[in-house]
Design an enzyme around this catalytic site. Sequence first.
Site, PDB file in Angstrom:
ATOM      1  N   GLY A   1      38.321  46.214  36.970  1.00 47.58           N
ATOM      2  CA  GLY A   1      38.718  46.857  38.228  1.00 47.58           C
ATOM      3  C   GLY A   1      39.482  45.892  39.104  1.00 47.58           C
ATOM      4  CG  ASN A   2      42.226  46.868  41.717  1.00 43.84           C
ATOM      5  OD1 ASN A   2      41.964  47.295  42.845  1.00 43.84           O
ATOM      6  ND2 ASN A   2      42.848  47.600  40.810  1.00 43.84           N
TER       7      ASN A   2
END
Length: 402
Positions: free
Chosen positions: A207-208
């Site tokens: 993810g980020n």
Amino acid sequence: MLYNKKIILGITGGIAAYKCAHLVRLLVKQGAQVKVILTPAASAFVTPQTLSVLSKNEVVVDFFDANFNWNNHVHLAEWADLLLIAPLTANTLAKMAGGACDNVLLATYLSAKTKCFVAPAMDLDMYKHPSVKRNLETLTKTGNIVIPAESGELASGLVGEGRMAEPENIVAFLNDHFSKSLPLSGKTALVNAGPTYEAIDPVRFIGNRSSGKMGIAIAETLAINGANVVLVLGPSNEKVKNSSIKIINVESSEQMYDAMLSNYANKDIVICSAAVADYKPAIVSETKIKKKSNSGDLLNLELIKTKDILSELGKQKQQQLLVGFALETNNLIEYAAEKVKSKNLDLIIANSAIEKGAGFGTDTNKITIIDKHNKISNFELKSKQEVAIDIVNYLIDLLNKK
Ligand code: CTP
């Protein structure tokens, strides 16, 4: 349309007053702030306590209420974006038409500079009476807006015109009125926001750090300005307050791609603010990857490029005003300007991933807008809400020049 609107609901003494508890709920559900004023006669039909709980505000009945200063009607009138009097009895109607002022509601009405909507409610013959008709005409001529009474069974048992418009219809009337007068009325918008999660196995993902705050603020600002908004939202903990926004929740870049492409065709404004993963695991393990299945300390994860959503939208662009975001650590303007060309955008919002107060995770942002003619507009560091207002105002200007 009623999101964040400050509404004074004036309730007068008719049997339809009992429906106002539901009306307050509907208005609050739309995101409106509601303060209720009852005429003394209205409190025989609905209690201030009920309305106070539902509106989450104190309810005013009398000039001489313990918490009410005699001149608070002026402050109430200044606070309001609109005044709604429902039900409006023949008695209060006559007083409004004549400029009488013998209760707090009438004093507030006379002090208010905002639009006043009235929803009359009275018995069949009263509603038809020439005096009532004349008074309603007087109110209309002086800038008030009448929400017409509906037909049906009346409290007297008679059947005909005179019932207060149903609360749902009052809310729809107000929404319709405001949607026609806003700068983006009749426009449709599509926004994506938040991060994407790319599965590694059933329990892990890549993810980020995107929170979704910037895109949600943009979607809400577009909606406040009258646009019909669809928001494609990656996994985000942020709340979307404006209930008029249609939210499509997605997790992966592939799901975001599908949702954006299938909602693209008829949109006027499309803004891609999501932090879409550029790469995802080439193979997603169907079972949890176990440490013992790996011989050494190193686990190699093979990544493959995701589809570039914005580029695909650029290829398929017709009437849409297409806006991208560019998050860079260096050469911000140069790289962002390149993306305007390579992704066939109308403009790009450039922001730095390393500048203090800008980019991911913060409540503020500092942007530069670059258009397809390479015109550069710089903005100060501001809250993400204020940045969203700058972006939407820029788009409104652009649409007005088209
Ligand atoms: N974007 C997209 N789909 C992707 C990657 C990015 O739609 N798979 C969009 C983003 O939503 C943003 C714009 O493209 O509006 C620019 O994203 P950014 O990450 O700054 O640039 P990239 O095109 O991914 O290129 P790079 O990471 O090499 O800078």
